[in-house]
Design a protein around this motif. Structure first.
Motif, PDB file in Angstrom:
ATOM      1  N   GLY A 101      27.037 -12.709  46.018  1.00  0.00           N
ATOM      2  CA  GLY A 101      26.575 -12.067  47.239  1.00  0.00           C
ATOM      3  C   GLY A 101      25.077 -11.845  47.341  1.00  0.00           C
ATOM      4  N   LYS A 102      24.349 -12.054  46.248  1.00  0.00           N
ATOM      5  CA  LYS A 102      22.908 -11.813  46.272  1.00  0.00           C
ATOM      6  C   LYS A 102      22.146 -12.924  46.998  1.00  0.00           C
ATOM      7  CE  LYS A 102      22.940  -9.182  41.940  1.00  0.00           C
ATOM      8  NZ  LYS A 102      22.436  -9.123  40.551  1.00  0.00           N
ATOM      9  N   THR A 103      22.709 -14.130  47.006  1.00  0.00           N
ATOM     10  CA  THR A 103      22.080 -15.264  47.678  1.00  0.00           C
ATOM     11  C   THR A 103      22.923 -15.641  48.887  1.00  0.00           C
ATOM     12  OG1 THR A 103      21.140 -16.114  45.614  1.00  0.00           O
ATOM     13  CG2 THR A 103      21.396 -17.692  47.426  1.00  0.00           C
ATOM     14  N   VAL A 104      22.282 -15.868  50.032  1.00  0.00           N
ATOM     15  CA  VAL A 104      23.049 -16.199  51.239  1.00  0.00           C
ATOM     16  C   VAL A 104      23.029 -17.696  51.552  1.00  0.00           C
ATOM     17  CG1 VAL A 104      22.792 -13.923  52.245  1.00  0.00           C
ATOM     18  CG2 VAL A 104      21.084 -15.675  52.737  1.00  0.00           C
ATOM     19  N   ALA A 105      22.028 -18.427  51.037  1.00  0.00           N
ATOM     20  CA  ALA A 105      21.959 -19.871  51.257  1.00  0.00           C
ATOM     21  C   ALA A 105      20.941 -20.456  50.281  1.00  0.00           C
ATOM     22  CB  ALA A 105      21.567 -20.191  52.688  1.00  0.00           C
ATOM     23  N   TYR A 106      21.068 -21.750  50.005  1.00  0.00           N
ATOM     24  CA  TYR A 106      20.111 -22.385  49.089  1.00  0.00           C
ATOM     25  C   TYR A 106      20.138 -23.897  49.281  1.00  0.00           C
ATOM     26  CZ  TYR A 106      24.244 -23.361  46.188  1.00  0.00           C
ATOM     27  OH  TYR A 106      25.478 -23.799  45.726  1.00  0.00           O
ATOM     28  N   VAL A 107      19.097 -24.545  48.781  1.00  0.00           N
ATOM     29  CA  VAL A 107      18.977 -26.001  48.784  1.00  0.00           C
ATOM     30  C   VAL A 107      18.683 -26.442  47.355  1.00  0.00           C
ATOM     31  CG1 VAL A 107      17.529 -27.952  49.531  1.00  0.00           C
ATOM     32  CG2 VAL A 107      18.217 -26.200  51.174  1.00  0.00           C
ATOM     33  N   LEU A 108      19.333 -27.486  46.918  1.00  0.00           N
ATOM     34  CA  LEU A 108      19.122 -27.994  45.566  1.00  0.00           C
ATOM     35  C   LEU A 108      18.000 -29.037  45.560  1.00  0.00           C
ATOM     36  CD1 LEU A 108      22.826 -28.458  44.398  1.00  0.00           C
ATOM     37  CD2 LEU A 108      21.251 -26.624  43.755  1.00  0.00           C
ATOM     38  N   PHE A 109      17.252 -29.053  44.455  1.00  0.00           N
ATOM     39  CA  PHE A 109      16.184 -30.027  44.246  1.00  0.00           C
ATOM     40  C   PHE A 109      16.486 -30.847  42.994  1.00  0.00           C
ATOM     41  CE2 PHE A 109      14.183 -27.179  47.120  1.00  0.00           C
ATOM     42  CZ  PHE A 109      13.049 -27.783  47.640  1.00  0.00           C
ATOM     43  N   LEU A 110      16.050 -32.090  42.989  1.00  0.00           N
ATOM     44  CA  LEU A 110      16.133 -32.937  41.816  1.00  0.00           C
ATOM     45  C   LEU A 110      14.782 -33.591  41.617  1.00  0.00           C
ATOM     46  CD1 LEU A 110      17.812 -34.265  39.545  1.00  0.00           C
ATOM     47  CD2 LEU A 110      18.370 -36.099  41.165  1.00  0.00           C
ATOM     48  N   LEU A 111      14.144 -33.275  40.476  1.00  0.00           N
ATOM     49  CA  LEU A 111      12.818 -33.812  40.162  1.00  0.00           C
ATOM     50  C   LEU A 111      11.834 -33.533  41.303  1.00  0.00           C
ATOM     51  CD1 LEU A 111      13.873 -37.255  38.593  1.00  0.00           C
ATOM     52  CD2 LEU A 111      13.366 -35.108  37.406  1.00  0.00           C
ATOM     53  N   GLY A 112      11.945 -32.333  41.846  1.00  0.00           N
ATOM     54  CA  GLY A 112      11.023 -31.909  42.882  1.00  0.00           C
ATOM     55  C   GLY A 112      11.345 -32.397  44.282  1.00  0.00           C
ATOM     56  N   ARG A 113      12.424 -33.161  44.423  1.00  0.00           N
ATOM     57  CA  ARG A 113      12.808 -33.685  45.733  1.00  0.00           C
ATOM     58  C   ARG A 113      14.075 -32.967  46.214  1.00  0.00           C
ATOM     59  NH1 ARG A 113      10.251 -38.345  47.207  1.00  0.00           N
ATOM     60  NH2 ARG A 113      11.945 -38.908  48.621  1.00  0.00           N
ATOM     61  N   PRO A 114      14.081 -32.489  47.460  1.00  0.00           N
ATOM     62  CA  PRO A 114      15.232 -31.729  47.943  1.00  0.00           C
ATOM     63  C   PRO A 114      16.365 -32.625  48.423  1.00  0.00           C
ATOM     64  CG  PRO A 114      13.606 -31.874  49.664  1.00  0.00           C
ATOM     65  CD  PRO A 114      13.000 -32.563  48.458  1.00  0.00           C
ATOM     66  N   PHE A 115      17.581 -32.110  48.312  1.00  0.00           N
ATOM     67  CA  PHE A 115      18.721 -32.747  48.943  1.00  0.00           C
ATOM     68  C   PHE A 115      18.811 -32.265  50.390  1.00  0.00           C
ATOM     69  CE2 PHE A 115      19.836 -32.919  44.440  1.00  0.00           C
ATOM     70  CZ  PHE A 115      20.289 -34.232  44.319  1.00  0.00           C
ATOM     71  N   ARG A 116      19.507 -33.031  51.222  1.00  0.00           N
ATOM     72  CA  ARG A 116      19.610 -32.690  52.637  1.00  0.00           C
ATOM     73  C   ARG A 116      20.758 -31.723  52.938  1.00  0.00           C
ATOM     74  NH1 ARG A 116      16.457 -35.229  56.601  1.00  0.00           N
ATOM     75  NH2 ARG A 116      14.510 -35.722  55.561  1.00  0.00           N
ATOM     76  N   THR A 117      21.455 -31.256  51.922  1.00  0.00           N
ATOM     77  CA  THR A 117      22.546 -30.311  52.146  1.00  0.00           C
ATOM     78  C   THR A 117      22.049 -28.875  51.999  1.00  0.00           C
ATOM     79  OG1 THR A 117      24.244 -31.865  51.381  1.00  0.00           O
ATOM     80  CG2 THR A 117      24.809 -29.521  51.347  1.00  0.00           C
ATOM     81  N   VAL A 118      22.337 -28.059  53.003  1.00  0.00           N
ATOM     82  CA  VAL A 118      22.074 -26.624  52.918  1.00  0.00           C
ATOM     83  C   VAL A 118      23.378 -25.953  52.512  1.00  0.00           C
ATOM     84  CG1 VAL A 118      21.389 -24.546  54.173  1.00  0.00           C
ATOM     85  CG2 VAL A 118      20.289 -26.739  54.700  1.00  0.00           C
ATOM     86  N   HIS A 119      23.362 -25.311  51.355  1.00  0.00           N
ATOM     87  CA  HIS A 119      24.554 -24.648  50.828  1.00  0.00           C
ATOM     88  C   HIS A 119      24.610 -23.223  51.387  1.00  0.00           C
ATOM     89  CE1 HIS A 119      25.422 -27.849  47.861  1.00  0.00           C
ATOM     90  NE2 HIS A 119      24.106 -28.028  47.929  1.00  0.00           N
ATOM     91  N   ILE A 120      25.751 -22.881  51.957  1.00  0.00           N
ATOM     92  CA  ILE A 120      25.918 -21.595  52.632  1.00  0.00           C
ATOM     93  C   ILE A 120      26.857 -20.706  51.831  1.00  0.00           C
ATOM     94  CG2 ILE A 120      26.581 -20.446  54.766  1.00  0.00           C
ATOM     95  CD1 ILE A 120      24.225 -22.310  55.167  1.00  0.00           C
ATOM     96  N   CYS A 121      26.384 -19.526  51.476  1.00  0.00           N
ATOM     97  CA  CYS A 121      27.183 -18.557  50.725  1.00  0.00           C
ATOM     98  C   CYS A 121      27.829 -17.556  51.690  1.00  0.00           C
ATOM     99  CB  CYS A 121      26.297 -17.816  49.724  1.00  0.00           C
ATOM    100  SG  CYS A 121      25.582 -18.883  48.450  1.00  0.00           S
ATOM    101  N   PRO A 122      28.868 -16.840  51.243  1.00  0.00           N
ATOM    102  CA  PRO A 122      29.557 -15.901  52.129  1.00  0.00           C
ATOM    103  C   PRO A 122      28.652 -14.847  52.754  1.00  0.00           C
ATOM    104  CG  PRO A 122      30.892 -16.300  50.190  1.00  0.00           C
ATOM    105  CD  PRO A 122      29.562 -16.960  49.940  1.00  0.00           C
ATOM    106  N   GLY A 123      27.596 -14.447  52.041  1.00  0.00           N
ATOM    107  CA  GLY A 123      26.696 -13.434  52.580  1.00  0.00           C
ATOM    108  C   GLY A 123      26.057 -13.837  53.892  1.00  0.00           C
ATOM    109  N   PHE A 124      25.950 -15.136  54.133  1.00  0.00           N
ATOM    110  CA  PHE A 124      25.376 -15.639  55.385  1.00  0.00           C
ATOM    111  C   PHE A 124      26.182 -15.156  56.586  1.00  0.00           C
ATOM    112  CE2 PHE A 124      24.985 -18.868  58.731  1.00  0.00           C
ATOM    113  CZ  PHE A 124      23.614 -19.076  58.794  1.00  0.00           C
TER     114      PHE A 124
END
Length: 214
Positions: free
Chosen positions: A117-140
């Motif tokens: 619950g502390k994080t509401v959304a996040y984006v993952l990076f690989l070697l400094g490059r972001p993925f195009r998926t926005v991950h949504i947590c329940p807190g959102f």
């Protein structure tokens, strides 16, 4: 106005092309509704952005308020780079939404990156490059966070589309503001969803860059 209306019609027809996975219908509707809200804000900012070009700031803010203007000041090109980078970012995020290039994925509160619950959304990076998926947590989806959903989404979209960082406004500390870092700060981008662009620039940059003439 006709141009803005046309873009809005494109928005209505394309926003649903976003890929939304692992979300129930209510969650999907909340995400896509927030995406539309962000899209409209980006359109508004883009339509105004030319007003904040350096020559317009001089004409409409610096001179009328009797603030200091120094010809060929070394910091003015820094503002121009900031203005250019931010404008490109807003356009890039809008085009990514229009093209359905941003994906969304819902997670449970117990997914470790949601930190219970502390994080509401996040984006993952690989070697400094972001993925195009926005991950949504329940807190959102917490009703208490309804007013901040669009700001959260703009923040995460800036990560996903423009590789921004979480600098937490550290660039604005002290007497010198690093505007190159400002244009890479997701927390600064987030402000543009919550406040008028003019007020953000006035408070954060213009008053510092153009002090009152002595």
């Amino acid at each position: 106005m006709k141009k803005l209306l046309s873009i809005f019609l494109i928005l209505v027809s394309t926003a649903l092309s976003a890929t939304v996975t692992s979300c129930d219908p209510d969650q999907k509707n909340a995400i896509l509704g927030t995406e539309k809200e962000v899209m409209l804000r980006l359109i508004e900012i883009e339509s105004q952005w030319v007003n904040f070009r350096l020559d317009n700031v001089k004409r409409n803010f610096v001179l009328p308020q009797g603030r200091s203007w120094v010809n060929a000041h070394p910091r003015y090109p820094e503002y121009h780079r900031y203005w250019t980078a931010m404008g490109s970012m807003f356009t890039g995020m809008r085009k990514s939404i229009e093209g359905g290039k941003v994906n969304y994925k819902c997670h449970s509160a117990w997914q470790w990156r949601c930190e219970q619950g502390k994080t509401v959304a996040y984006v993952l990076f690989l070697l400094g490059r972001p993925f195009r998926t926005v991950h949504i947590c329940p807190g959102f989806f917490d009703p208490k966070n309804h007013q901040s959903r669009a700001a959260t989404l703009l923040h995460e979209l800036s990560h996903s589309v423009s590789s921004t960082e979480d600098l937490a406004m550290a660039w604005s500390d002290g007497p010198y503001k690093d505007l190159d870092k400002a244009s890479r700060d997701a927390h600064h981008v987030e402000e543009f969803q919550m406040m008028k662009a003019h007020n953000i620039l006035l408070r954060t940059i213009w008053i510092w860059l153009f002090p009152k003439a002595m």
